[in-house]
Design an enzyme around this catalytic site. Structure first.
Site, short mmCIF file in Angstrom:
data_model
loop_
_atom_site.label_atom_id
_atom_site.label_comp_id
_atom_site.label_asym_id
_atom_site.label_seq_id
_atom_site.Cartn_x
_atom_site.Cartn_y
_atom_site.Cartn_z
CD GLU A 1 0.84 -5.76 -2.02
OE1 GLU A 1 1.81 -6.09 -2.75
OE2 GLU A 1 0.35 -4.62 -2.03
N GLY B 1 0.82 -1.22 0.00
CA GLY B 1 0.00 0.00 0.00
C GLY B 1 0.84 1.26 0.00
CD GLU C 1 -1.45 -1.21 -3.83
OE1 GLU C 1 -1.58 -1.28 -2.59
OE2 GLU C 1 -2.04 -1.98 -4.61
N1 DAK Z 1 2.24 -3.77 8.85
C1 DAK Z 1 2.39 -3.77 10.20
N2 DAK Z 1 3.56 -3.63 10.80
C2 DAK Z 1 4.65 -3.50 10.03
C3 DAK Z 1 4.59 -3.51 8.62
C4 DAK Z 1 3.29 -3.64 8.02
N3 DAK Z 1 3.10 -3.60 6.70
N4 DAK Z 1 5.82 -3.37 8.12
C5 DAK Z 1 6.64 -3.28 9.18
N5 DAK Z 1 5.94 -3.35 10.31
C6 DAK Z 1 6.46 -3.31 11.70
C7 DAK Z 1 7.14 -4.61 12.07
O1 DAK Z 1 6.19 -5.57 12.46
C8 DAK Z 1 8.01 -4.16 13.20
O2 DAK Z 1 7.23 -4.01 14.35
P1 DAK Z 1 7.69 -4.64 15.76
O3 DAK Z 1 7.97 -6.07 15.52
O4 DAK Z 1 8.96 -3.86 16.09
O5 DAK Z 1 6.56 -4.34 16.69
C9 DAK Z 1 8.44 -2.77 12.77
O6 DAK Z 1 7.48 -2.34 11.80
C10 DAK Z 1 9.81 -2.74 12.10
O7 DAK Z 1 9.82 -3.71 11.06
P2 DAK Z 1 10.94 -4.86 10.94
O8 DAK Z 1 11.49 -5.22 12.27
O9 DAK Z 1 10.34 -5.95 10.13
O10 DAK Z 1 12.07 -4.09 10.12
P3 DAK Z 1 13.10 -4.69 9.09
O11 DAK Z 1 14.02 -3.59 8.73
O12 DAK Z 1 13.69 -5.99 9.58
O13 DAK Z 1 12.22 -5.07 7.79
C11 DAK Z 1 10.56 -4.63 6.05
C12 DAK Z 1 11.62 -4.05 7.07
C13 DAK Z 1 9.83 -3.47 5.45
C14 DAK Z 1 11.31 -5.40 4.96
C15 DAK Z 1 9.61 -5.60 6.82
O14 DAK Z 1 9.10 -4.91 7.95
C16 DAK Z 1 8.46 -6.05 5.97
O15 DAK Z 1 8.60 -6.96 5.17
N6 DAK Z 1 7.28 -5.44 6.19
C17 DAK Z 1 6.07 -5.86 5.51
C18 DAK Z 1 6.05 -5.38 4.09
C19 DAK Z 1 4.79 -5.84 3.37
O16 DAK Z 1 4.54 -7.06 3.23
N7 DAK Z 1 3.98 -4.88 2.90
C20 DAK Z 1 2.75 -5.19 2.21
C21 DAK Z 1 1.62 -5.30 3.21
S1 DAK Z 1 0.06 -5.70 2.44
C22 DAK Z 1 -6.37 -2.07 0.19
C23 DAK Z 1 -5.42 -1.08 0.23
C24 DAK Z 1 -4.09 -1.41 0.43
C25 DAK Z 1 -3.72 -2.71 0.63
C26 DAK Z 1 -4.68 -3.69 0.60
C27 DAK Z 1 -6.00 -3.37 0.37
N8 DAK Z 1 -7.73 -1.77 -0.04
C28 DAK Z 1 -8.09 -0.42 -0.48
C29 DAK Z 1 -8.75 -2.73 0.14
C30 DAK Z 1 -2.33 -2.99 0.89
C31 DAK Z 1 -1.86 -4.16 1.35
C32 DAK Z 1 -0.47 -4.22 1.81
O17 DAK Z 1 0.27 -3.26 1.76
#
Ligand code: DAK
Length: 257
Positions: A131, A108, A111
């Site tokens: 995602e 997001g 996006e």
């Molecule tokens: N959500 C929640 N928390 C998150 C997060 C996320 N997307 N990304 C990072 N954090 C949190 C981590 O959980 C961690 O929290 P604590 O464990 O300290 O409590 C903190 O931020 C620091 O992250 P990391 O410890 O993981 O840090 P690193 O440097 O090791 O890694 C990273 C950074 C960005 C590579 C990793 O955090 C990561 O992979 N994050 C997730 C990335 C991801 O998968 N993003 C896509 C999410 S799904 C919609 C609109 C939008 C969407 C859907 C529908 N509609 C209009 C219906 C969008 C969907 C998405 O974006």
């Protein structure tokens, strides 16, 4: 506002919205997105504002929608929450928006940046639609806007593998406007916004609307739409001022009327 900081006049006629959930890498929870929608609506209605910058911090623009908030949801929960109305509202902002991106712009977050009209990035910026790694797919325009920006092959690879794209690569493939050293990315965005803010706000709105229309229609319809907006410019004082200033060899003073 709890999760964003809004400065309506960060620079003359330029507003700044800063995402402010640094510990969560600016993960976009529902409240943050609601605040973003309301802030953009207010800034769009504020005659003093001519361009808007959305930024995060050096480490993250936004690491995506809040996975912890989404994890337990059902399809019907998602339907009832209707996040799309929030995202649609952002898309409908008439004034030009520039994303100033450093660090992670994922899911997001990517996006959101692509919903903006231009993207200025720091050398450390990383763009991605990861995602797929958490068992879903882009839901806020990623499959459409990314594909239109960088083409099918690269978009497909990012969406199907979750691979990140560096700022340099993103610039090469036309996803973003420019890359600058990390200490300069916000300043560069202000520079670009400042340039836009010197133009006629009426023409800027109509031009933005016309460019965006090219994504939604065929050439004939698009040209028709452009023509109507072109005519409409001639109903503005800014058109008279702009052309008179040229003839009189002076700088125009646009008023947005
Ligand atoms: N959500 C929640 N928390 C998150 C997060 C996320 N997307 N990304 C990072 N954090 C949190 C981590 O959980 C961690 O929290 P604590 O464990 O300290 O409590 C903190 O931020 C620091 O992250 P990391 O410890 O993981 O840090 P690193 O440097 O090791 O890694 C990273 C950074 C960005 C590579 C990793 O955090 C990561 O992979 N994050 C997730 C990335 C991801 O998968 N993003 C896509 C999410 S799904 C919609 C609109 C939008 C969407 C859907 C529908 N509609 C209009 C219906 C969008 C969907 C998405 O974006």
């Amino acid at each position: 506002m709890e999760f964003i900081l809004v400065t309506p006049q960060a620079r003359p006629h330029v507003a700044l919205i800063q995402l402010n959930r640094p510990k969560e890498l600016n993960a976009l929870n529902l409240q943050l997105m609601g605040e973003m929608r309301d802030a953009l609506k207010e800034l769009d209605d504020n005659d003093e504002v001519r361009a808007i910058i959305i930024t995060g911090n050096e480490r993250a623009f936004a690491a995506g929608a809040d996975i912890k908030q989404m994890a337990g949801k059902t399809a019907i929960d998602m339907l009832n929450i209707d996040q799309f109305s929030t995202w649609d509202q952002i898309r409908k902002t008439k004034k030009p928006i520039i994303a100033a991106v450093s660090g992670f712009a994922l899911g997001g977050g990517c996006e959101l940046a692509m919903t903006c009209d231009m993207i200025v990035a720091s050398e450390t910026a990383q763009f991605g639609q990861p995602e797929i790694k958490i068992g879903v797919m882009p839901g806020a325009g990623g499959t459409q806007r990314l594909t239109k920006a960088i083409g099918k092959a690269k978009a497909m690879e990012m969406v199907l593998t979750g691979r990140f794209m560096s700022a340099a690569e993103a610039e090469k493939h036309g996803l973003i406007n420019r890359v600058v050293p990390v200490e300069l990315y916000l300043e560069e965005a202000f520079k670009l916004a400042g340039e836009v803010a010197q133009m006629s706000p009426v023409a800027a709105k109509l031009a933005k609307e016309s460019v965006n229309r090219s994504f939604e229609t065929n050439l004939d319809e698009g040209l028709h739409f452009e023509r109507k907006n072109f005519y409409l410019c001639f109903a503005s004082e800014d058109q008279t001022e702009g052309m008179n200033a040229f003839v009189e060899k002076r700088k125009p003073e646009f008023k947005g009327r």
